[in-house]
Design a protein around this motif. Sequence first.
Motif, PDB file in Angstrom:
ATOM      1  N   PHE A 179       1.021  -1.162  -0.069  1.00 50.85           N
ATOM      2  CA  PHE A 179      -0.012  -0.119  -0.089  1.00 50.85           C
ATOM      3  C   PHE A 179       0.923   1.359   0.057  1.00 50.85           C
ATOM      4  CE2 PHE A 179      -2.601   3.246   1.976  1.00 50.85           C
ATOM      5  CZ  PHE A 179      -3.573   3.241   1.089  1.00 50.85           C
ATOM      6  N   TYR A 180       1.749   1.330   1.031  1.00 50.81           N
ATOM      7  CA  TYR A 180       2.491   2.601   1.067  1.00 50.81           C
ATOM      8  C   TYR A 180       3.529   2.738   0.049  1.00 50.81           C
ATOM      9  CZ  TYR A 180       0.181   3.729   5.433  1.00 50.81           C
ATOM     10  OH  TYR A 180      -0.673   3.756   6.371  1.00 50.81           O
ATOM     11  N   ALA A 181       4.285   1.719  -0.626  1.00 49.33           N
ATOM     12  CA  ALA A 181       4.965   1.570  -1.580  1.00 49.33           C
ATOM     13  C   ALA A 181       4.735   1.640  -2.901  1.00 49.33           C
ATOM     14  CB  ALA A 181       6.385   0.818  -1.599  1.00 49.33           C
ATOM     15  N   ASP A 182       3.629   1.149  -3.021  1.00 48.12           N
ATOM     16  CA  ASP A 182       3.019   0.766  -4.342  1.00 48.12           C
ATOM     17  C   ASP A 182       1.949   1.925  -4.760  1.00 48.12           C
ATOM     18  OD1 ASP A 182       2.530   0.276  -6.911  1.00 48.12           O
ATOM     19  OD2 ASP A 182       1.437  -1.562  -6.381  1.00 48.12           O
ATOM     20  N   VAL A 183       0.741   1.602  -3.798  1.00 47.64           N
ATOM     21  CA  VAL A 183      -0.228   2.789  -4.104  1.00 47.64           C
ATOM     22  C   VAL A 183      -0.117   3.979  -3.828  1.00 47.64           C
ATOM     23  CG1 VAL A 183      -2.701   2.987  -3.385  1.00 47.64           C
ATOM     24  CG2 VAL A 183      -1.833   0.770  -3.624  1.00 47.64           C
ATOM     25  N   ALA A 239      -7.835  10.866  -6.066  1.00 45.57           N
ATOM     26  CA  ALA A 239      -9.104  10.057  -6.081  1.00 45.57           C
ATOM     27  C   ALA A 239      -9.255   8.960  -6.863  1.00 45.57           C
ATOM     28  CB  ALA A 239     -10.100  11.068  -6.319  1.00 45.57           C
ATOM     29  N   ASP A 240      -8.807   9.109  -8.067  1.00 42.45           N
ATOM     30  CA  ASP A 240      -9.016   8.231  -9.049  1.00 42.45           C
ATOM     31  C   ASP A 240      -8.167   6.876  -8.924  1.00 42.45           C
ATOM     32  OD1 ASP A 240     -10.777   9.656 -10.388  1.00 42.45           O
ATOM     33  OD2 ASP A 240      -9.337  10.366 -11.962  1.00 42.45           O
ATOM     34  N   ARG A 241      -6.819   7.383  -8.378  1.00 42.37           N
ATOM     35  CA  ARG A 241      -5.889   6.241  -8.086  1.00 42.37           C
ATOM     36  C   ARG A 241      -6.341   5.456  -6.904  1.00 42.37           C
ATOM     37  NH1 ARG A 241      -1.048   4.406  -9.218  1.00 42.37           N
ATOM     38  NH2 ARG A 241       0.155   3.569  -7.740  1.00 42.37           N
ATOM     39  N   LEU A 242      -6.717   5.885  -6.101  1.00 39.71           N
ATOM     40  CA  LEU A 242      -7.421   5.205  -4.611  1.00 39.71           C
ATOM     41  C   LEU A 242      -8.668   4.403  -5.196  1.00 39.71           C
ATOM     42  CD1 LEU A 242      -6.820   8.024  -1.911  1.00 39.71           C
ATOM     43  CD2 LEU A 242      -5.543   5.920  -2.267  1.00 39.71           C
ATOM     44  N   ALA A 243      -9.588   4.886  -5.974  1.00 36.46           N
ATOM     45  CA  ALA A 243     -10.598   4.163  -6.398  1.00 36.46           C
ATOM     46  C   ALA A 243     -10.109   3.148  -6.994  1.00 36.46           C
ATOM     47  CB  ALA A 243     -11.535   5.160  -7.197  1.00 36.46           C
ATOM     48  N   THR A 244      -9.269   3.106  -7.906  1.00 36.28           N
ATOM     49  CA  THR A 244      -8.673   2.041  -8.738  1.00 36.28           C
ATOM     50  C   THR A 244      -8.176   0.826  -7.925  1.00 36.28           C
ATOM     51  OG1 THR A 244      -8.308   3.611 -10.584  1.00 36.28           O
ATOM     52  CG2 THR A 244      -7.183   1.247 -10.615  1.00 36.28           C
ATOM     53  N   HIS A 245      -7.729   1.197  -6.785  1.00 34.13           N
ATOM     54  CA  HIS A 245      -7.001   0.303  -5.925  1.00 34.13           C
ATOM     55  C   HIS A 245      -8.183  -0.215  -4.688  1.00 34.13           C
ATOM     56  CE1 HIS A 245      -2.758   0.010  -7.216  1.00 34.13           C
ATOM     57  NE2 HIS A 245      -3.184   1.178  -7.517  1.00 34.13           N
ATOM     58  N   GLY A 246      -9.378   0.032  -5.020  1.00 35.49           N
ATOM     59  CA  GLY A 246     -10.395  -0.279  -4.121  1.00 35.49           C
ATOM     60  C   GLY A 246     -10.496   0.590  -2.768  1.00 35.49           C
ATOM     61  N   VAL A 247     -10.134   1.641  -2.753  1.00 31.91           N
ATOM     62  CA  VAL A 247      -9.910   2.408  -1.385  1.00 31.91           C
ATOM     63  C   VAL A 247     -10.901   3.733  -1.801  1.00 31.91           C
ATOM     64  CG1 VAL A 247      -8.531   4.053   0.012  1.00 31.91           C
ATOM     65  CG2 VAL A 247      -7.491   1.660  -1.281  1.00 31.91           C
ATOM     66  N   GLN A 275      10.456   9.177  -7.035  1.00 33.25           N
ATOM     67  CA  GLN A 275      10.178   9.218  -8.378  1.00 33.25           C
ATOM     68  C   GLN A 275       9.720   7.783  -8.492  1.00 33.25           C
ATOM     69  OE1 GLN A 275      10.036  12.273 -10.204  1.00 33.25           O
ATOM     70  NE2 GLN A 275      10.236  12.936  -7.901  1.00 33.25           N
ATOM     71  N   ALA A 276       8.713   7.280  -7.891  1.00 32.16           N
ATOM     72  CA  ALA A 276       8.265   6.169  -8.109  1.00 32.16           C
ATOM     73  C   ALA A 276       7.513   5.821  -9.385  1.00 32.16           C
ATOM     74  CB  ALA A 276       7.511   5.439  -6.931  1.00 32.16           C
ATOM     75  N   ALA A 277       7.830   4.658 -10.302  1.00 32.46           N
ATOM     76  CA  ALA A 277       7.189   4.585 -11.610  1.00 32.46           C
ATOM     77  C   ALA A 277       5.724   4.608 -11.558  1.00 32.46           C
ATOM     78  CB  ALA A 277       7.645   3.211 -11.998  1.00 32.46           C
ATOM     79  N   SER A 278       5.062   4.322 -10.196  1.00 28.21           N
ATOM     80  CA  SER A 278       3.512   4.123 -10.270  1.00 28.21           C
ATOM     81  C   SER A 278       2.874   5.435 -10.221  1.00 28.21           C
ATOM     82  CB  SER A 278       3.170   3.164  -9.059  1.00 28.21           C
ATOM     83  OG  SER A 278       3.459   3.735  -8.082  1.00 28.21           O
ATOM     84  N   VAL A 279       3.475   6.373  -9.641  1.00 26.67           N
ATOM     85  CA  VAL A 279       2.888   7.696  -9.199  1.00 26.67           C
ATOM     86  C   VAL A 279       3.649   8.878 -10.151  1.00 26.67           C
ATOM     87  CG1 VAL A 279       2.544   9.681  -7.680  1.00 26.67           C
ATOM     88  CG2 VAL A 279       2.255   7.081  -7.109  1.00 26.67           C
TER      89      VAL A 279
END
Length: 310
Positions: free
Chosen positions: A24-28, A95-103, A139-143
């Motif tokens: 959650f913390y490193a990826d999401v 908001a979109d990113r969290l929703a995509t991960h079910g949050v 500079q994480a690739a996911s964000v």
Amino acid sequence: MLTDTPGIHHVTSMVGDPQANLDFYADVLGLRLVKRTVNHEDVLRYHLYYGNATGDLGTIYTCFPYPNEPPGRRGRPGIDAAAFAVPPGSLDFWADRLATHGVDAERRERFGESLLRFEDPAGTRLELVAVDAPVDSWQAASVPAEHGIRGLHGVTTHPVDPYQTASVLETLGLEQVAESDDRIRYRASGDYATVVDLLDREGTFGREGVGTIHHVALRVADDELREWHDLFRDRDVRVSRIHDRHYYRAIYVREPGGILIELATESPGLTVDEDAADLGGSLVLPPWAEEDRSMIEEQLPPIEVPHRDG
């Protein structure tokens, strides 16, 4: 004369499964795992540190995974929420990113700031606040970099006696800067990670456990920790002995309002046992635990660190 704290050093929570926490913390959320170590009070449990690329103080959020412990309960006296700073204009992305991960996330406005409120997998209440902060994100690739988290913003506390808590915050150099309904805002003198809100409201009593925030740590000058200790002891405030946490020295103050506040030094820092480029890359132990490394590594649950693209 004691120096006012410039702001938050780190925030620490109690969580459940370490892999779910790391994912959650490193990826999401796109934070860097900056330290993979152990709880000094129980070396058979992880202590995971997250932050920006260089592990700057004021960006650090740490977690104690307790996978087999019961859930806690938010309430008095305790820390109700931890908030991270994100760039203005980025809340739609989040908001979109969290929703995509079910949050599920709730939009709110507070003291002229827009924010999202949600919970991590352990049930810890978190917020993303759209504010300027002079911190580079990991500079994480996911964000994308333009939306990345810029360190901590602050915490919301729920003391049993907000006046007593306010007195301790003022002793540490924080100033009251705003008040609205049942929330009072205090701010430290630094450039970021400076906000401590007090809730002045009734509520159920909390219970420490998974999903609760254990403490907030404030930065103090390296050579003033003993003086802070003596000041609180002389005022009959509950204060611990000085602890050597390898990356900093600290005391723990259970102020009369019931909030656990750690005072932590800025040195030697998180790069004392790893180069900045290697932060979080391996399990590091405090020197006194090295002789038990094999036993500790056998007892800790295996975790898989997300791909590192920073």
